[in-house]
Motif scaffolding. Structure first.
Motif, mmCIF file in Angstrom:
data_model
loop_
_atom_site.group_PDB
_atom_site.id
_atom_site.type_symbol
_atom_site.label_atom_id
_atom_site.label_comp_id
_atom_site.label_asym_id
_atom_site.label_seq_id
_atom_site.Cartn_x
_atom_site.Cartn_y
_atom_site.Cartn_z
ATOM 1 N N ILE A 1 0.961 -1.391 0.046
ATOM 2 C CA ILE A 1 -0.107 0.222 -0.546
ATOM 3 C C ILE A 1 1.340 1.061 -0.019
ATOM 4 C CG2 ILE A 1 -2.010 1.422 1.044
ATOM 5 C CD1 ILE A 1 -2.647 -1.355 2.675
ATOM 6 N N PHE B 1 0.592 2.730 -3.209
ATOM 7 C CA PHE B 1 -0.730 3.677 -3.319
ATOM 8 C C PHE B 1 -0.644 4.863 -2.276
ATOM 9 C CE2 PHE B 1 -2.525 -0.851 -4.603
ATOM 10 C CZ PHE B 1 -3.362 -0.304 -5.509
ATOM 11 N N SER B 2 -0.103 4.806 -1.815
ATOM 12 C CA SER B 2 -0.034 5.881 -0.651
ATOM 13 C C SER B 2 1.013 5.806 0.430
ATOM 14 C CB SER B 2 -1.263 6.254 -0.431
ATOM 15 O OG SER B 2 -0.686 8.206 0.398
ATOM 16 N N LYS C 1 0.443 7.560 3.488
ATOM 17 C CA LYS C 1 -0.344 7.851 4.084
ATOM 18 C C LYS C 1 -1.304 7.533 4.326
ATOM 19 C CE LYS C 1 -4.084 11.286 4.494
ATOM 20 N NZ LYS C 1 -4.754 12.787 4.491
ATOM 21 N N THR C 2 -1.533 7.219 3.291
ATOM 22 C CA THR C 2 -3.005 5.795 3.401
ATOM 23 C C THR C 2 -2.584 4.254 4.043
ATOM 24 O OG1 THR C 2 -4.215 6.302 1.260
ATOM 25 C CG2 THR C 2 -4.544 4.491 2.641
ATOM 26 N N ALA C 3 -1.453 4.139 4.199
ATOM 27 C CA ALA C 3 -1.033 2.477 5.107
ATOM 28 C C ALA C 3 -1.043 3.214 6.256
ATOM 29 C CB ALA C 3 0.458 2.517 4.001
ATOM 30 N N MET D 1 -2.768 6.003 7.667
ATOM 31 C CA MET D 1 -4.054 5.909 8.124
ATOM 32 C C MET D 1 -4.422 3.854 9.037
ATOM 33 S SD MET D 1 -5.179 8.444 8.654
ATOM 34 C CE MET D 1 -6.356 8.680 8.445
ATOM 35 N N ILE D 2 -4.329 3.696 8.012
ATOM 36 C CA ILE D 2 -5.103 1.716 7.973
ATOM 37 C C ILE D 2 -4.360 1.288 9.408
ATOM 38 C CG2 ILE D 2 -5.370 -0.222 6.945
ATOM 39 C CD1 ILE D 2 -5.685 0.961 3.879
ATOM 40 N N SER E 1 -5.609 9.191 14.701
ATOM 41 C CA SER E 1 -6.701 9.529 12.979
ATOM 42 C C SER E 1 -6.024 10.878 12.589
ATOM 43 C CB SER E 1 -7.698 8.619 12.915
ATOM 44 O OG SER E 1 -8.224 9.106 13.990
ATOM 45 N N ARG F 1 -3.623 12.216 11.278
ATOM 46 C CA ARG F 1 -2.565 12.236 9.891
ATOM 47 C C ARG F 1 -3.272 12.153 9.020
ATOM 48 N NH1 ARG F 1 0.195 5.937 11.755
ATOM 49 N NH2 ARG F 1 1.646 6.730 12.804
ATOM 50 N N ASN F 2 -4.861 12.819 9.305
ATOM 51 C CA ASN F 2 -6.113 13.116 8.493
ATOM 52 C C ASN F 2 -4.817 13.879 7.319
ATOM 53 O OD1 ASN F 2 -7.667 12.339 6.675
ATOM 54 N ND2 ASN F 2 -8.586 14.062 7.375
ATOM 55 N N ASP G 1 2.027 12.773 0.869
ATOM 56 C CA ASP G 1 2.646 11.791 0.752
ATOM 57 C C ASP G 1 4.197 12.801 0.274
ATOM 58 O OD1 ASP G 1 2.258 9.476 1.287
ATOM 59 O OD2 ASP G 1 0.560 9.965 -0.936
#
Length: 450
Positions: free
Chosen positions: A104, A108-109, A111-113, A115-116, A230, A233-234, A238
């Motif tokens: 991820i 993809f990102s 940041k996304t990794a 966040m999850i 969360s 981090r939102n 990147d």
């Protein structure tokens, strides 16, 4: 960016570092470096990383009590082994988590990794605080504890290394070592908070209250921390270096496939360099509080207070190590603590055997000094081993394989060594062996151009 050879490594081996990892221009003061590093990116990663490590290590501070609640047995050694085996379960899923979150983060990102991962950690931790015990549901209690610890390991498999990469890539070239050290600093901050919470529970509640319900409180508190992490981090973006590299790649590119085909030796190098990280961290930070109470017969309150103060010092030494890695280069700052561990580990564990507070504190202070310097240089040192397009995957896989193979089993191996040798100094052999293997691996250390 070019590379250069620095003379005078401890082995006479080639010490290759990037130009940006050498001395910072003299007119850049510590205050300016600090102001450059303490930005929104660093603070967001630090808070999230600290919360996740608080969640992960709180188990260890209640290890003895959890052994009584989830593994009732008349044999104390068997109970301790079962408790640390469940602790190790959190590491079984870490390589899988590194593959998942690495894909991820690279594909993809970043940041996304991140966040999850914070949600995957917080929910199982809170559920541990709500688990019924062996007395209530029998062996199923231990099974559920194993499952939740495994989910925690999945999250940590992407979180810690992801925050390393994120901070290093966002930092200015001359500050990457210092910036990266805030990843390990925040890890220790989470450990300090966990230790302080555990200490407070044991200090202000009666033994009966702790056994009845008090042990659940630190686990349940994690759900509040996840909202803070969360939210912080939102607002992240990147790194520009990562976005530029991502725009060049094909839409169907698979970082893991590229890693396996072209960067296997670099993954093995990370595992080797991380040997001391794994054994040292989990022996000094995780095992010693239990060691103090079980083998030195210090009270749980004293053991946890000693650990909490030591962890505060550890955090400061980490920042020093990161700064030194920018000034003197990654290799030297990683190698010198290894040599110190080889020479001093056995004498320091000998000091523990006095059972007196002052010698015990001095010995642990020396251990956290050596480990802190090493730990501070680790994020940037390991990050620079890989090129950008596989950095998240490569660092996560190598680091988590090392943690799974060597870190999670360290408390178990230390307990076994003491029982087998009948010597409470024997855990020192683990530190000496780990330091020697890390020194050997460092002779092959050559960062990528960053």
């Amino acid at each position: 960016m070019s590379s250069t050879e620095l003379p005078g490594s401890p082995f006479g081996a080639r010490n290759v570092v990037s130009i940006t990892s050498r001395a910072i221009p003299g007119h850049i003061g510590f205050g300016q470096r600090l102001s450059e590093v303490l930005n929104k990116v660093t603070m967001s990663c630090m808070i999230g990383n600290a919360l996740e490590w608080y969640d992960f290590v709180i188990y260890s501070y209640f290890a003895s009590l959890l052994g009584n609640l989830f593994f009732p047995t008349s044999e104390p050694f068997a109970q301790m082994v079962a408790t640390w085996c469940i602790f190790w379960a959190g590491f079984i899923a870490r390589p899988l988590g590194s593959i998942l979150f690495g894909h991820i983060g690279d594909r993809f990102s970043r940041k996304t990794a991140l966040m999850i991962s914070i949600y995957v950690m917080a929910i199982p931790t809170a559920l541990i605080g709500a688990l019924p015990t062996y007395a209530q549901i029998g062996p199923m209690a231990a099974v559920l504890l194993f499952i939740l610890r495994t989910l925690q390991g999945l999250a940590i498999g992407g979180e810690f290394t992801g925050s390393m990469v994120f901070m290093v890539e966002h930092a200015k070239p001359h500050n990457r070592g210092f910036a990266g050290s805030f990843a390990t600093f925040s890890l220790v901050a989470g450990v300090v908070v966990g230790s302080a919470v555990a200490t407070s529970i044991n200090t202000f509640l009666s033994e009966e209250a702790v056994i009845s319900w008090g042990w659940r409180v630190p686990f349940l508190l994690s759900i509040l921390g996840s909202f803070v992490g969360s939210y912080m981090r939102n607002s992240l973006t990147d790194p520009s270096e990562y976005l530029a590299e991502k725009s060049k790649r094909k839409a169907h590119s698979t970082p893991l496939k590229d890693l396996v085909q072209h960067y296997k030796k670099k993954v093995l190098l990370v595992i080797g360099i991380d040997f001391l990280t794994a054994v040292g961290f989990f022996l000094i930070v995780i095992f010693l509080p239990t060691y103090f109470s079980r083998y030195l017969h210090l009270s749980p309150e004293k053991s946890l207070w000693i650990n909490t103060v030591s962890m505060c010092l550890f955090a400061l030494f980490i920042l020093l190590g990161g700064w030194l890695s920018d000034v003197f280069g990654r290799f030297k700052v990683l190698a010198l603590p290894c040599i110190a561990f080889v020479v001093l580990s056995y004498p320091l564990f000998g000091l523990f055997q006095t059972g007196e507070i002052v010698p015990v504190c001095l010995a642990e202070g020396m251990l956290v000094l050596m480990m802190g310097i090493f730990f501070g240089a680790i994020p940037v040192g390991l990050s620079e081993i890989f090129p950008t397009h596989v950095r998240f995957s490569g660092l996560s896989l190598g680091h988590n394989l090392s943690m799974t193979l060597f870190g999670g089993s360290t408390p178990l191996m230390a307990s076994y060594l003491i029982n087998y040798t009948q010597s409470e100094v024997s855990p020192a052999y683990l530190l000496i062996g780990a330091a020697l293997l890390t020194l050997l691996s460092l002779t092959f250390f050559k960062p990528e151009t960053v």
